[in-house]
Design a protein around this motif. Structure first.
Motif, PDB file in Angstrom:
ATOM      1  N   SER A   1     -72.394  85.618  28.308  1.00 33.23           N
ATOM      2  CA  SER A   1     -72.516  85.721  29.754  1.00 33.23           C
ATOM      3  C   SER A   1     -71.263  86.353  30.348  1.00 33.23           C
ATOM      4  O   SER A   1     -70.169  86.260  29.801  1.00 33.23           O
ATOM      5  CB  SER A   1     -72.738  84.341  30.361  1.00 33.23           C
ATOM      6  N   SER A   2     -71.438  86.984  31.483  1.00 34.81           N
ATOM      7  CA  SER A   2     -70.328  87.658  32.147  1.00 34.81           C
ATOM      8  C   SER A   2     -69.548  86.737  33.065  1.00 34.81           C
ATOM      9  O   SER A   2     -68.411  87.038  33.422  1.00 34.81           O
ATOM     10  CB  SER A   2     -70.861  88.842  32.954  1.00 34.81           C
ATOM     11  N   TYR A   3     -70.144  85.617  33.462  1.00 37.02           N
ATOM     12  CA  TYR A   3     -69.536  84.731  34.440  1.00 37.02           C
ATOM     13  C   TYR A   3     -69.717  83.267  34.016  1.00 37.02           C
ATOM     14  O   TYR A   3     -70.705  82.921  33.380  1.00 37.02           O
ATOM     15  CB  TYR A   3     -70.167  84.913  35.823  1.00 37.02           C
ATOM     16  N   ILE A   4     -68.750  82.442  34.418  1.00 35.11           N
ATOM     17  CA  ILE A   4     -68.830  80.995  34.230  1.00 35.11           C
ATOM     18  C   ILE A   4     -68.558  80.365  35.590  1.00 35.11           C
ATOM     19  O   ILE A   4     -67.506  80.620  36.195  1.00 35.11           O
ATOM     20  CB  ILE A   4     -67.802  80.493  33.202  1.00 35.11           C
ATOM     21  N   ASP A   5     -69.496  79.569  36.079  1.00 34.97           N
ATOM     22  CA  ASP A   5     -69.296  78.880  37.352  1.00 34.97           C
ATOM     23  C   ASP A   5     -68.605  77.557  37.058  1.00 34.97           C
ATOM     24  O   ASP A   5     -69.195  76.649  36.466  1.00 34.97           O
ATOM     25  CB  ASP A   5     -70.640  78.655  38.051  1.00 34.97           C
TER      26      ASP A   5
ATOM     27  N   GLY B   1     -76.423  86.361  34.644  1.00 29.50           N
ATOM     28  CA  GLY B   1     -75.281  86.380  33.740  1.00 29.50           C
ATOM     29  C   GLY B   1     -74.265  85.299  33.978  1.00 29.50           C
ATOM     30  O   GLY B   1     -73.107  85.429  33.569  1.00 29.50           O
ATOM     31  N   VAL B   2     -74.675  84.222  34.662  1.00 30.94           N
ATOM     32  CA  VAL B   2     -73.760  83.115  34.962  1.00 30.94           C
ATOM     33  C   VAL B   2     -74.102  81.937  34.057  1.00 30.94           C
ATOM     34  O   VAL B   2     -75.106  81.257  34.269  1.00 30.94           O
ATOM     35  CB  VAL B   2     -73.859  82.697  36.442  1.00 30.94           C
ATOM     36  N   MET B   3     -73.277  81.688  33.075  1.00 30.35           N
ATOM     37  CA  MET B   3     -73.547  80.617  32.117  1.00 30.35           C
ATOM     38  C   MET B   3     -72.359  80.500  31.163  1.00 30.35           C
ATOM     39  O   MET B   3     -71.861  81.530  30.708  1.00 30.35           O
ATOM     40  CB  MET B   3     -74.830  80.937  31.329  1.00 30.35           C
ATOM     41  N   PRO B   4     -71.884  79.273  30.893  1.00 30.46           N
ATOM     42  CA  PRO B   4     -72.407  77.990  31.329  1.00 30.46           C
ATOM     43  C   PRO B   4     -71.958  77.620  32.742  1.00 30.46           C
ATOM     44  O   PRO B   4     -71.176  78.333  33.367  1.00 30.46           O
ATOM     45  CB  PRO B   4     -71.814  77.020  30.305  1.00 30.46           C
ATOM     46  N   LEU B   5     -72.461  76.473  33.197  1.00 33.77           N
ATOM     47  CA  LEU B   5     -72.085  75.899  34.477  1.00 33.77           C
ATOM     48  C   LEU B   5     -71.305  74.615  34.220  1.00 33.77           C
ATOM     49  O   LEU B   5     -71.670  73.829  33.340  1.00 33.77           O
ATOM     50  CB  LEU B   5     -73.326  75.576  35.318  1.00 33.77           C
TER      51      LEU B   5
ATOM     52  N   LEU C   1     -63.186  81.504  39.186  1.00 42.32           N
ATOM     53  CA  LEU C   1     -64.169  81.661  40.253  1.00 42.32           C
ATOM     54  C   LEU C   1     -65.207  80.552  40.184  1.00 42.32           C
ATOM     55  O   LEU C   1     -65.542  80.071  39.096  1.00 42.32           O
ATOM     56  CB  LEU C   1     -64.864  83.021  40.152  1.00 42.32           C
ATOM     57  N   GLU C   2     -65.720  80.181  41.347  1.00 35.99           N
ATOM     58  CA  GLU C   2     -66.684  79.088  41.422  1.00 35.99           C
ATOM     59  C   GLU C   2     -67.530  79.240  42.683  1.00 35.99           C
ATOM     60  O   GLU C   2     -67.117  79.889  43.645  1.00 35.99           O
ATOM     61  CB  GLU C   2     -65.941  77.751  41.458  1.00 35.99           C
ATOM     62  N   THR C   3     -68.689  78.619  42.659  1.00 34.14           N
ATOM     63  CA  THR C   3     -69.497  78.603  43.881  1.00 34.14           C
ATOM     64  C   THR C   3     -69.317  77.311  44.668  1.00 34.14           C
ATOM     65  O   THR C   3     -69.478  77.292  45.885  1.00 34.14           O
ATOM     66  CB  THR C   3     -71.000  78.763  43.564  1.00 34.14           C
ATOM     67  N   ASP C   4     -69.005  76.202  43.972  1.00 36.95           N
ATOM     68  CA  ASP C   4     -69.010  74.872  44.591  1.00 36.95           C
ATOM     69  C   ASP C   4     -70.374  74.603  45.214  1.00 36.95           C
ATOM     70  O   ASP C   4     -70.496  73.895  46.221  1.00 36.95           O
ATOM     71  CB  ASP C   4     -67.912  74.725  45.641  1.00 36.95           C
ATOM     72  N   SER C   5     -71.395  75.212  44.625  1.00 34.93           N
ATOM     73  CA  SER C   5     -72.759  75.069  45.148  1.00 34.93           C
ATOM     74  C   SER C   5     -73.216  73.611  45.099  1.00 34.93           C
ATOM     75  O   SER C   5     -72.768  72.848  44.241  1.00 34.93           O
ATOM     76  CB  SER C   5     -73.713  75.953  44.340  1.00 34.93           C
ATOM     77  N   PRO C   6     -74.054  73.221  46.083  1.00 39.96           N
ATOM     78  CA  PRO C   6     -74.782  74.032  47.062  1.00 39.96           C
ATOM     79  C   PRO C   6     -74.006  74.318  48.347  1.00 39.96           C
ATOM     80  O   PRO C   6     -74.595  74.741  49.332  1.00 39.96           O
ATOM     81  CB  PRO C   6     -76.003  73.164  47.361  1.00 39.96           C
ATOM     82  N   TYR C   7     -72.689  74.093  48.306  1.00 40.33           N
ATOM     83  CA  TYR C   7     -71.873  74.281  49.504  1.00 40.33           C
ATOM     84  C   TYR C   7     -71.240  75.679  49.510  1.00 40.33           C
ATOM     85  O   TYR C   7     -71.241  76.385  48.504  1.00 40.33           O
ATOM     86  CB  TYR C   7     -70.787  73.201  49.566  1.00 40.33           C
TER      87      TYR C   7
ATOM     88  N   VAL D   1     -61.688  86.875  34.357  1.00 43.26           N
ATOM     89  CA  VAL D   1     -61.921  85.533  34.887  1.00 43.26           C
ATOM     90  C   VAL D   1     -62.719  84.683  33.898  1.00 43.26           C
ATOM     91  O   VAL D   1     -62.428  83.497  33.714  1.00 43.26           O
ATOM     92  CB  VAL D   1     -62.639  85.602  36.247  1.00 43.26           C
ATOM     93  N   ALA D   2     -63.708  85.282  33.242  1.00 41.13           N
ATOM     94  CA  ALA D   2     -64.489  84.539  32.245  1.00 41.13           C
ATOM     95  C   ALA D   2     -63.589  84.104  31.087  1.00 41.13           C
ATOM     96  O   ALA D   2     -63.704  82.973  30.594  1.00 41.13           O
ATOM     97  CB  ALA D   2     -65.639  85.392  31.743  1.00 41.13           C
ATOM     98  N   THR D   3     -62.692  84.977  30.672  1.00 45.17           N
ATOM     99  CA  THR D   3     -61.743  84.627  29.612  1.00 45.17           C
ATOM    100  C   THR D   3     -60.845  83.481  30.055  1.00 45.17           C
ATOM    101  O   THR D   3     -60.583  82.536  29.295  1.00 45.17           O
ATOM    102  CB  THR D   3     -60.883  85.848  29.233  1.00 45.17           C
ATOM    103  N   ASN D   4     -60.363  83.541  31.300  1.00 42.99           N
ATOM    104  CA  ASN D   4     -59.540  82.452  31.840  1.00 42.99           C
ATOM    105  C   ASN D   4     -60.298  81.132  31.831  1.00 42.99           C
ATOM    106  O   ASN D   4     -59.734  80.072  31.495  1.00 42.99           O
ATOM    107  CB  ASN D   4     -59.124  82.766  33.281  1.00 42.99           C
ATOM    108  N   SER D   5     -61.580  81.184  32.205  1.00 46.55           N
ATOM    109  CA  SER D   5     -62.389  79.963  32.287  1.00 46.55           C
ATOM    110  C   SER D   5     -62.578  79.344  30.909  1.00 46.55           C
ATOM    111  O   SER D   5     -62.480  78.119  30.753  1.00 46.55           O
ATOM    112  CB  SER D   5     -63.748  80.280  32.924  1.00 46.55           C
ATOM    113  N   ARG D   6     -62.858  80.183  29.927  1.00 50.64           N
ATOM    114  CA  ARG D   6     -63.029  79.660  28.562  1.00 50.64           C
ATOM    115  C   ARG D   6     -61.728  79.051  28.053  1.00 50.64           C
ATOM    116  O   ARG D   6     -61.737  78.003  27.401  1.00 50.64           O
ATOM    117  CB  ARG D   6     -63.502  80.770  27.625  1.00 50.64           C
ATOM    118  N   ARG D   7     -60.628  79.717  28.346  1.00 52.01           N
ATOM    119  CA  ARG D   7     -59.338  79.198  27.900  1.00 52.01           C
ATOM    120  C   ARG D   7     -59.021  77.869  28.574  1.00 52.01           C
ATOM    121  O   ARG D   7     -58.583  76.914  27.918  1.00 52.01           O
ATOM    122  CB  ARG D   7     -58.241  80.225  28.208  1.00 52.01           C
TER     123      ARG D   7
END
Length: 266
Positions: A2-6, A31-35, A204-210, A252-258
């Motif tokens: 995936s390209s993005y991680i929320d 392309g957003v996974m995992p959450l 990066l994050e959505t903080d969804s549903p907000y 950003v995805a690399t940062n999130s995984r790390r």
């Protein structure tokens, strides 16, 4: 891959709770996974673990007590939280911190629960996902007591200005950026600050549903934010930073995984 991680999704105790399959499918299609599912109190954290077990590799979670619920932190809460954090689905302690904006829990209780969860993160050598609103001074003072022994620390949903940003970068924090930055009314200070976040410290994050991004066009019919909107936030932030959107998303995805110790295939 995936390209993005929320990194912050409120799937439990929110308007998304009865639409989990739709939320996951929509995210995956974009392309957003995992959450990363947020646990804001101990019961919710247990529920988050159980939900993640139903979606292996797609959902992970945090386990902790949000400052709004700090008054529920009792003598046995440390050991209960510690037990929750032993589950493979838990990738960070939290959401913990201070919120002096709403003061849903007494400030003394907030400080006590925050310090205890930082101590837990140190003991378990787990990352910590933190919240701060209108409490910069006390938040920083408590954090500094534990920061040297914490493996990784994230201030999620950062909405501050450049001055606060520099204080947090001095503590080597990761900063989570939401659609708040897309709000022309209240996100201007953040839009200026986000340019100064080092490439290896931005998430990066959505903080969804907000926090549905106000600048989205066409505007979604529902006012609920969704993980599938994360690519929009990524492109918006990349533009502010003058960076190529695809390369920025990869960084950003690399940062999130790390940060969360996720394997490259996750």
């Amino acid at each position: 891959m995936s390209s993005y991680i929320d990194i912050a999704v409120n799937l439990i105790g929110s308007a998304l709770e009865d639409k989990v399959d739709d939320v996951i499918n929509g995210a995956q299609q974009h392309g957003v996974m995992p959450l990363i599912v947020i646990g804001s109190h101990l019961t919710e954290s247990q529920q988050a673990i159980e939900l993640c077990q139903q979606y292996p590799g797609k959902l992970y979670c945090t386990a902790g007590v949000h400052p709004h619920h700090a008054s529920t932190w009792q003598a046995d809460s440390y050991e209960r939280n510690k037990a929750l954090c032993q589950h493979n689905q838990v990738v960070a302690v939290g959401e913990c911190g201070l919120d002096y904006n709403r003061d849903f829990s007494p400030r003394a209780d907030q400080r006590k629960a925050f310090a205890a969860q930082l101590a837990l993160a140190v003991e378990l050598q787990l990352p910590v996902l933190m919240h701060q609103r209108d409490a910069h001074g006390d938040f920083l003072a408590i954090l500094q007591e534990y920061r040297a022994e914490l493996p990784n620390a994230l201030l999620h949903c950062f909405t501050g200005d450049t001055h606060e940003l520099h204080d947090y970068l001095a503590q080597d924090l990761y900063l989570g950026i939401t659609g708040w930055v897309c709000d022309e009314r209240r996100g201007q200070a953040l839009a200026e600050a986000v340019v100064h976040i080092p490439d290896n410290r931005i998430l990066l994050e959505t903080d969804s549903p907000y926090l549905l991004p106000r600048s989205m066009r066409p505007k979604p019919k529902s006012s609920k934010n969704l993980p599938q909107y994360l690519p929009y936030i990524a492109e918006y932030v990349a533009t502010l930073r003058g960076q190529d959107s695809k390369l920025f998303a990869q960084t950003v995805a690399t940062n999130s995984r790390r940060f969360f110790n996720l394997k490259a295939g996750e």
